[in-house]
Design an enzyme around this catalytic site. Sequence first.
Site, PDB file in Angstrom:
ATOM      1  N   LYS A 150      45.948  24.688  43.161  1.00 51.24           N
ATOM      2  CA  LYS A 150      44.549  24.243  43.420  1.00 51.24           C
ATOM      3  C   LYS A 150      43.918  22.970  42.533  1.00 51.24           C
ATOM      4  O   LYS A 150      44.685  23.176  41.223  1.00 51.24           O
ATOM      5  CB  LYS A 150      43.545  25.020  43.627  1.00 51.24           C
ATOM      6  CG  LYS A 150      43.155  25.953  42.518  1.00 51.24           C
ATOM      7  CD  LYS A 150      41.905  25.327  41.498  1.00 51.24           C
ATOM      8  CE  LYS A 150      41.673  26.225  40.462  1.00 51.24           C
ATOM      9  NZ  LYS A 150      40.765  25.576  39.410  1.00 51.24           N
TER      10      LYS A 150
ATOM     11  N   SER B 252      45.824  32.429  43.166  1.00 51.70           N
ATOM     12  CA  SER B 252      46.289  32.010  44.197  1.00 51.70           C
ATOM     13  C   SER B 252      47.379  33.175  44.704  1.00 51.70           C
ATOM     14  O   SER B 252      47.551  33.603  45.746  1.00 51.70           O
ATOM     15  CB  SER B 252      46.979  30.902  44.354  1.00 51.70           C
ATOM     16  OG  SER B 252      47.387  30.306  45.374  1.00 51.70           O
TER      17      SER B 252
ATOM     18  N   ASP C 274      37.986  32.548  41.501  1.00 59.63           N
ATOM     19  CA  ASP C 274      38.760  31.630  42.339  1.00 59.63           C
ATOM     20  C   ASP C 274      39.155  32.137  43.703  1.00 59.63           C
ATOM     21  O   ASP C 274      39.865  31.273  44.213  1.00 59.63           O
ATOM     22  CB  ASP C 274      39.746  30.834  41.342  1.00 59.63           C
ATOM     23  CG  ASP C 274      39.160  29.933  40.669  1.00 59.63           C
ATOM     24  OD1 ASP C 274      38.003  29.421  40.891  1.00 59.63           O
ATOM     25  OD2 ASP C 274      39.901  29.330  39.854  1.00 59.63           O
TER      26      ASP C 274
END
Length: 304
Positions: free
Chosen positions: A21, A124, A156
């Site tokens: 990201k 992620s 996140d």
Amino acid sequence: MTGTHLARETLSGWVIQAPAKLNVLLDVLPKRLDGYHGIRTLLCPMRIGDTLRLKLLKGNEGRIRLRVVDRLPRAVSSPVPLGETNLVTRALRAIFARCNAQPNCEVTLTKRVPSQAGLGGGSSDAAAALLAANRAWGFQLSTDQLIETAAQVGSDVPALLFRRATWCEGRGEVVSPAAVPAGIPVLIAKPHQGLSTADVFRDCVPAEPSDNGRLMSLLTLLRQGRLQQASRLMTNQLQAPAEKLCGELSRLLALLRECGAVACQMTGSGSACFALCHNHTHAARAASWLKSRGVAWTVATSTS
Ligand code: C5P
């Protein structure tokens, strides 16, 4: 709607991508009572990412075997912890606890995204593990339940459950979809030195946050492809403290500007930086040029 459907079943188990990201806008608010800073950020997933393979094994002892295939150049490769501290293992433990299950499994993580880079690599991977687990074992957690589980793993992680741009508030875990077009050409580069998220936040002095009008204008300009104008609204309040902690960062940003990029900025808590490029050829040429100038890691990619 999260990306649960993106986990594919193959002959050797479940496979899912874990996109990197970028933070196109990142404001830091004052520290909260729980020790975290409030943030407001526009987070965009990229085409480049890690790959996670999940193989279900027989037995219910909650055994998680983690293997890492490192595809990173030595200059930015760092050992990935394989024990209980790994974010993938923590994510699986969190979803098992929530669903009262203790299955055995093997996870193979192919790493293409460097850590300590602000690219959300580990987060992620954790989000991908949650999505794959929810599908593979048929846990059927709703989007809200997945977000809650993801928030236990890292700030996140909730945003990275969505395979589209998100506007994130709270400590990063309050997410809503944002419309950023796919295919914007981007060059990402990382210096040798990585940065710890906690260190960068510690040295950050919160400034005046952007108002909603700024976000709306930024989204409109990105949608219209007016990258030059959009770039004037990009910001990352963690960049100034990161530049103090990482001597290579200012040189990297100067090199990115020399490439003729439309705009460049650090992502997340660094130390990777990105440049919006005129087209894919420009991004690829600039990546090779930066490599020839001794930059540790570069990649030409695009928003997804
Ligand atoms: O949530 P995560 O584990 O990614 O955060 C790592 C560290 O970064 C936290 O322990 C905290 O020191 C800092 N942080 C913060 N405010 C945030 C996110 C992270 O202060 N919104």
